[in-house]
Design an enzyme around this catalytic site. Sequence first.
Site, PDB file in Angstrom:
ATOM      1  N   GLY A 140       5.817   2.067   2.260  1.00 22.97           N
ATOM      2  CA  GLY A 140       5.124   1.765   3.506  1.00 22.97           C
ATOM      3  C   GLY A 140       5.657   2.632   4.628  1.00 22.97           C
ATOM      4  O   GLY A 140       6.836   3.002   4.622  1.00 22.97           O
ATOM      5  N   GLN A 186       7.192   5.150  13.183  1.00 27.11           N
ATOM      6  CA  GLN A 186       8.321   5.822  12.521  1.00 27.11           C
ATOM      7  C   GLN A 186       8.218   7.338  12.563  1.00 27.11           C
ATOM      8  O   GLN A 186       9.208   8.027  12.335  1.00 27.11           O
ATOM      9  CB  GLN A 186       8.408   5.377  11.049  1.00 27.11           C
ATOM     10  CG  GLN A 186       8.783   3.916  10.885  1.00 27.11           C
ATOM     11  CD  GLN A 186       8.787   3.531   9.420  1.00 27.11           C
ATOM     12  OE1 GLN A 186       7.766   3.141   8.876  1.00 27.11           O
ATOM     13  NE2 GLN A 186       9.928   3.656   8.776  1.00 27.11           N
ATOM     14  N   CYS A 207      13.996   0.593   4.457  1.00 23.27           N
ATOM     15  CA  CYS A 207      13.132   1.201   5.465  1.00 23.27           C
ATOM     16  C   CYS A 207      13.436   2.691   5.488  1.00 23.27           C
ATOM     17  O   CYS A 207      14.608   3.076   5.475  1.00 23.27           O
ATOM     18  CB  CYS A 207      13.427   0.584   6.838  1.00 23.27           C
ATOM     19  SG  CYS A 207      12.437   1.279   8.172  1.00 23.27           S
ATOM     20  N   LEU A 208      12.397   3.514   5.528  1.00 26.73           N
ATOM     21  CA  LEU A 208      12.621   4.961   5.562  1.00 26.73           C
ATOM     22  C   LEU A 208      13.350   5.386   6.838  1.00 26.73           C
ATOM     23  O   LEU A 208      13.952   6.452   6.864  1.00 26.73           O
ATOM     24  CB  LEU A 208      11.284   5.706   5.431  1.00 26.73           C
ATOM     25  CG  LEU A 208      10.629   5.593   4.054  1.00 26.73           C
ATOM     26  CD1 LEU A 208       9.229   6.187   4.079  1.00 26.73           C
ATOM     27  CD2 LEU A 208      11.477   6.245   2.972  1.00 26.73           C
ATOM     28  N   HIS A 222       6.615  -6.151   7.454  1.00 30.12           N
ATOM     29  CA  HIS A 222       7.634  -5.164   7.841  1.00 30.12           C
ATOM     30  C   HIS A 222       7.000  -4.046   8.684  1.00 30.12           C
ATOM     31  O   HIS A 222       7.532  -3.673   9.736  1.00 30.12           O
ATOM     32  CB  HIS A 222       8.277  -4.599   6.561  1.00 30.12           C
ATOM     33  CG  HIS A 222       9.262  -3.495   6.761  1.00 30.12           C
ATOM     34  ND1 HIS A 222      10.603  -3.618   6.416  1.00 30.12           N
ATOM     35  CD2 HIS A 222       9.118  -2.234   7.252  1.00 30.12           C
ATOM     36  CE1 HIS A 222      11.218  -2.478   6.705  1.00 30.12           C
ATOM     37  NE2 HIS A 222      10.341  -1.619   7.212  1.00 30.12           N
ATOM     38  N   GLU A 223       5.865  -3.532   8.211  1.00 35.32           N
ATOM     39  CA  GLU A 223       5.226  -2.409   8.915  1.00 35.32           C
ATOM     40  C   GLU A 223       4.597  -2.865  10.232  1.00 35.32           C
ATOM     41  O   GLU A 223       4.622  -2.121  11.221  1.00 35.32           O
ATOM     42  CB  GLU A 223       4.179  -1.732   8.017  1.00 35.32           C
ATOM     43  CG  GLU A 223       4.705  -1.201   6.678  1.00 35.32           C
ATOM     44  CD  GLU A 223       5.923  -0.297   6.795  1.00 35.32           C
ATOM     45  OE1 GLU A 223       6.109   0.316   7.856  1.00 35.32           O
ATOM     46  OE2 GLU A 223       6.687  -0.214   5.818  1.00 35.32           O
ATOM     47  N   HIS A 276       7.124  -2.804  12.905  1.00 36.40           N
ATOM     48  CA  HIS A 276       7.355  -1.467  13.482  1.00 36.40           C
ATOM     49  C   HIS A 276       6.408  -1.207  14.650  1.00 36.40           C
ATOM     50  O   HIS A 276       6.794  -0.588  15.644  1.00 36.40           O
ATOM     51  CB  HIS A 276       7.122  -0.375  12.436  1.00 36.40           C
ATOM     52  CG  HIS A 276       8.305  -0.100  11.550  1.00 36.40           C
ATOM     53  ND1 HIS A 276       9.532   0.290  12.033  1.00 36.40           N
ATOM     54  CD2 HIS A 276       8.444  -0.143  10.199  1.00 36.40           C
ATOM     55  CE1 HIS A 276      10.365   0.483  11.024  1.00 36.40           C
ATOM     56  NE2 HIS A 276       9.736   0.221   9.887  1.00 36.40           N
TER      57      HIS A 276
HETATM   58  C1  QAP Z   1       9.216  -1.378   3.707  1.00 39.47           C
HETATM   59  O1  QAP Z   1      10.190   0.669   3.104  1.00 39.47           O
HETATM   60  C2  QAP Z   1       9.656  -2.291   2.602  1.00 39.47           C
HETATM   61  O2  QAP Z   1      16.726   3.455   2.109  1.00 39.47           O
HETATM   62  C3  QAP Z   1       8.951   0.037   3.264  1.00 39.47           C
HETATM   63  O3  QAP Z   1      17.030   5.563   0.500  1.00 39.47           O
HETATM   64  C4  QAP Z   1      10.707  -1.955   1.747  1.00 39.47           C
HETATM   65  O4  QAP Z   1       9.358   2.263   1.796  1.00 39.47           O
HETATM   66  C5  QAP Z   1       9.056  -3.481   2.436  1.00 39.47           C
HETATM   67  C6  QAP Z   1      13.281   3.870   1.047  1.00 39.47           C
HETATM   68  C7  QAP Z   1      11.112  -2.823   0.738  1.00 39.47           C
HETATM   69  C8  QAP Z   1       9.436  -4.331   1.416  1.00 39.47           C
HETATM   70  C9  QAP Z   1      10.451  -4.015   0.572  1.00 39.47           C
HETATM   71  C10 QAP Z   1      14.397   3.377   1.679  1.00 39.47           C
HETATM   72  C11 QAP Z   1      13.416   4.969   0.215  1.00 39.47           C
HETATM   73  C12 QAP Z   1      11.943   3.289   1.241  1.00 39.47           C
HETATM   74  C13 QAP Z   1      15.636   3.953   1.495  1.00 39.47           C
HETATM   75  C14 QAP Z   1      10.323   1.764   2.299  1.00 39.47           C
HETATM   76  C15 QAP Z   1      15.771   5.043   0.664  1.00 39.47           C
HETATM   77  C16 QAP Z   1      14.659   5.558   0.021  1.00 39.47           C
HETATM   78  C17 QAP Z   1      11.688   2.275   2.095  1.00 39.47           C
HETATM   79 CO    CO Z   2      10.414   0.358   7.951  1.00 36.70          CO
END
Ligand code: QAP
Ligand code: CO
Length: 166
Positions: free
Chosen positions: A46, A51, A91-92, A133-134, A137
């Site tokens: 997401g 972001q 989270c990215l 979550h999004e 943001h």
């Molecule tokens: C939100 O987050 C989310 O730390 C989206 O090293 C995440 O895509 C909602 C990511 C989990 C629900 C569950 C994070 C990739 C990606 C990192 C993401 C990383 C590599 C996060």
């Molecule tokens: Co995020």
Amino acid sequence: MALLNILKYPDPRLHKVAEPVTCFNEELSSLIRNMAETMYESKGIGLAATQVDIHQRIIVIDISEEKNSLITLVNPTLKNYSGLQEYDEGCLSVPGFFETVKRYDLVSIDYQDEHGQAKSLTADGLLSVCIQHEMDHLVGKVFVEKLSQLKQQRIKKKISKLLRSG
Ligand code: QAP
Ligand code: CO
């Protein structure tokens, strides 16, 4: 296509509140394509426009294994919610950190697709978490702000070290 730069927590621009999208044109389509490309390239599920320092109510999500089920949410609004669930979120904008967060279990939203067509969606499980979550943001909230002050301080310190060392 182009990859966009993802702001890293605790960048103050992550706290800006996004404005509704009013113009559904080629520029919007192109932005959405670039957001999707940036999300896929970063192995994310997401990404909110906030972001990438664009303060409009736009979200891309793809929770599929095959990465072939892009969901684009423009101007999403929460209509209904029920129950609670806990999920290990990342989270990215907060690379390398995953922490358990409590959110609603079931959510229903109204939104527009990239052409401005009105739609609605009901989700549970991971998709529901991702939508919440999004959407956070878009109002300037990052998931770490749901954690204890101690955990927030630790995460800030570790990330600033990482950013310093490249
Ligand atoms: C939100 O987050 C989310 O730390 C989206 O090293 C995440 O895509 C909602 C990511 C989990 C629900 C569950 C994070 C990739 C990606 C990192 C993401 C990383 C590599 C996060
Ligand atoms: Co995020």
